[in-house]
Motif scaffolding. Structure first.
Motif, mmCIF file in Angstrom:
data_model
loop_
_atom_site.group_PDB
_atom_site.id
_atom_site.type_symbol
_atom_site.label_atom_id
_atom_site.label_comp_id
_atom_site.label_asym_id
_atom_site.label_seq_id
_atom_site.Cartn_x
_atom_site.Cartn_y
_atom_site.Cartn_z
ATOM 1 N N GLU A 88 0.853 -1.180 0.000
ATOM 2 C CA GLU A 88 0.000 0.000 0.000
ATOM 3 C C GLU A 88 0.890 1.230 0.000
ATOM 4 O OE1 GLU A 88 -2.736 -0.055 3.237
ATOM 5 O OE2 GLU A 88 -3.763 -1.879 2.569
ATOM 6 N N ALA A 89 0.492 2.261 -0.768
ATOM 7 C CA ALA A 89 1.271 3.495 -0.829
ATOM 8 C C ALA A 89 0.350 4.657 -1.165
ATOM 9 C CB ALA A 89 2.379 3.391 -1.874
ATOM 10 N N SER A 90 0.664 5.835 -0.612
ATOM 11 C CA SER A 90 -0.141 7.025 -0.876
ATOM 12 C C SER A 90 0.699 8.270 -0.638
ATOM 13 C CB SER A 90 -1.377 7.049 0.022
ATOM 14 O OG SER A 90 -0.994 7.101 1.393
ATOM 15 N N PRO A 91 0.290 9.420 -1.229
ATOM 16 C CA PRO A 91 1.026 10.658 -1.002
ATOM 17 C C PRO A 91 0.907 11.120 0.446
ATOM 18 C CG PRO A 91 -0.468 10.833 -2.890
ATOM 19 C CD PRO A 91 -0.827 9.585 -2.164
ATOM 20 N N ALA A 94 -2.034 13.396 0.710
ATOM 21 C CA ALA A 94 -3.366 12.852 0.434
ATOM 22 C C ALA A 94 -3.385 11.363 0.739
ATOM 23 C CB ALA A 94 -3.761 13.117 -1.018
ATOM 24 N N PRO A 95 -3.441 10.991 2.036
ATOM 25 C CA PRO A 95 -3.356 9.581 2.428
ATOM 26 C C PRO A 95 -4.430 8.695 1.807
ATOM 27 C CG PRO A 95 -3.081 11.030 4.321
ATOM 28 C CD PRO A 95 -3.523 11.897 3.178
ATOM 29 N N GLY A 429 5.997 9.955 0.073
ATOM 30 C CA GLY A 429 4.765 9.384 0.584
ATOM 31 C C GLY A 429 5.010 8.146 1.423
ATOM 32 N N SER A 430 3.942 7.444 1.717
ATOM 33 C CA SER A 430 4.020 6.252 2.557
ATOM 34 C C SER A 430 4.173 5.004 1.697
ATOM 35 C CB SER A 430 2.764 6.134 3.423
ATOM 36 O OG SER A 430 1.627 5.928 2.596
ATOM 37 N N LEU A 431 4.694 3.947 2.292
ATOM 38 C CA LEU A 431 4.810 2.644 1.641
ATOM 39 C C LEU A 431 4.848 1.571 2.706
ATOM 40 C CD1 LEU A 431 5.214 0.992 -0.988
ATOM 41 C CD2 LEU A 431 7.684 1.208 -0.601
ATOM 42 N N SER A 432 3.974 0.578 2.568
ATOM 43 C CA SER A 432 3.942 -0.511 3.544
ATOM 44 C C SER A 432 3.708 -1.834 2.824
ATOM 45 C CB SER A 432 2.849 -0.274 4.593
ATOM 46 O OG SER A 432 1.566 -0.258 3.970
#
Length: 450
Positions: A88-91, A94-95, A429-432
């Motif tokens: 999963e990843a998002s800015p 803007a989660p 951004g995020s990354l999991s």
């Protein structure tokens, strides 16, 4: 601010790559495939085996166990497999928006690692040797549209160590050795830039987060210098002990940054940022170190045909606490790493099937230096791993031998949780998810005494 952050994201990867050797064979970033004989025994004979001159890469005092002159040439082929599951990843801004565009989560690359070693007997007590090998390296490459593209696309690092060595035979049973190391490191790194996200924040028509990418690529290289020490002690006619140490080597990777975009809207955003003095091609430096490590091992000839061995290897990964990048235009920035010291353990056995055929096997366990999911990255998807190895040596003549080895590496899987709210992830951004890590390693070597 955006210029420095993006530049840091690239420059940091140079240092991260340099501290992560071929991802699936040794934890962190070490490459340990300098000998087909050690590979076939899962490195359990690294410190005390001293079977031929290639062992100088693990313990320089191995020269004391080899009479006369000898040359060894080897190559290892590595087929690595790293895949991010449940990604999963998002800015950061803007989660609720997903960066997923359907690209493969597979980042493993094939690599070839050559090695060369030679020695001569200078006198009754002194041996001289030269080894050329690659102790650190990395090759990962993801699709340009994969979900973690803002954290990493391509990472390629090659190092070459040149190690001249002197061994002194204190007695017939005890040798001590020292060597100088000149290390060259060269890296090429790339990742995507979310130009669409930046354009959306600035109300650029047609811009959308994750839809109008750019790309940043960095190249960098440097020379660094260190030393290695070792000792080999023949306790009895059947038992041998080995101990070695390799120093930390500091590198200052001098890099060039290149920004580009194939997307029409992305090109417009990039041109605007460039006009404002942001996202401009330029340079920077990253100070990194390849860490100190030590090996201790025992080799025991249990019967005329069967030999047993064990090895423990420690690496000073805790020296990699943070990475500081300095920019040519002034200023600097740091990224927290917080790696921890790690150990690798292995045991193995040799069995002389005939006078010409020697069979090898071994198993090992390698700890990861990455302390938690927070510090795991797509460039270094490191995890604890288990080794299982097989090999064989064919002694064609008294002076010429050929060895083949195979190692299967089983990764235990490692979670990744890059938080988009962290300052260093502002533009990434995020990354999991969870990484599956495995590899197949094949090695072939030839040694000749003259």
């Amino acid at each position: 601010m955006h210029y420095k952050t993006n530049k840091l994201a690239i420059a940091v990867t140079i240092a991260s790559a340099s501290l992560v050797a071929s991802q699936a064979f040794a934890a962190g970033f070490q490459v340990r495939e300098q000998s087909a004989k050690t590979l076939g025994n899962a490195l359990s004979n690294a410190a005390a085996g001293a079977e031929d001159v290639s062992f100088m890469a693990y313990n320089p005092a191995a020269l004391g166990n080899i009479d006369g002159n000898e040359v060894s040439i080897g190559v290892a082929a590595i087929n690595a497999d790293f895949e991010l599951q449940d990604a999963e990843a998002s800015p950061a801004s803007a989660p609720s928006v997903s960066y997923d565009q359907g690209g493969s989560r597979q980042g493993g690359e094939n690599a070839v690692v050559p090695s060369f070693a030679i020695k001569t007997r200078a006198s009754e007590r002194i041996d001289l040797g030269l080894a050329i090998f690659s102790p650190y390296g990395l090759a990962t490459k993801y699709d340009e549209d994969w979900i973690g593209r803002y954290h990493a696309i391509e990472t390629e690092l090659a190092t070459i160590d040149i190690q001249p060595t002197v061994n002194f035979r204190v007695t017939d049973r005890w040798s001590v050795a020292a060597g100088l190391i000149a290390e060259y490191g060269d890296a090429t790194i790339s990742n995507a830039i979310d130009l669409g996200g930046q354009g959306q924040l600035n109300n650029v028509p047609g811009a959308s987060a994750g839809a109008n990418d750019g790309k940043a690529e960095v190249t960098g290289d440097d020379w660094g210098y260190g030393f290695t020490l070792g000792t080999l002690f023949q306790v009895t006619d059947k038992t041998r002990l080995g101990l070695s140490y390799r120093s930390q080597i500091d590198l200052t990777l001098d890099g060039d940054v290149d920004y580009s975009s194939d997307d029409p809207v992305g090109k417009q955003i990039l041109a605007g940022a460039n006009a404002q003095g942001r996202l401009q091609d330029g340079g920077g430096t990253a100070d990194i170190s390849t860490p100190a490590n030590a090996n201790i091992g025992i080799y025991h000839q249990l019967t005329p045909r069967l030999a047993l061995m064990a090895n423990a290897s420690w690496t000073d990964w805790s020296s990699f606490k943070e990475l500081t990048v300095k920019f040519d235009g002034g200023g600097e920035s740091s990224t927290t790493e917080n790696w921890e010291d790690a150990w690798a353990y292995s045991v193995g056995a040799n069995y002389a099937l005939t006078d010409k055929w020697l069979l090898r096997t071994g198993v090992g366990y390698d700890e990861t230096p990455v302390p938690s999911a927070e510090y795991r990255t797509p460039r270094v998807p490191d995890a604890d791993r288990t080794w299982a190895a097989l090999g064989a040596t064919y002694q064609a003549t008294q002076n010429f031998g050929v060895t083949a080895g195979y190692m299967r590496v089983f990764g235990e899987g490692g979670n990744i949780d890059q938080d988009g709210s962290k300052a260093e992830n502002e533009n990434k951004g995020s990354l999991s998810g969870q990484y599956d890590v495995s590899a197949d390693v094949f090695a072939l070597s030839m040694d000749y005494r003259f």
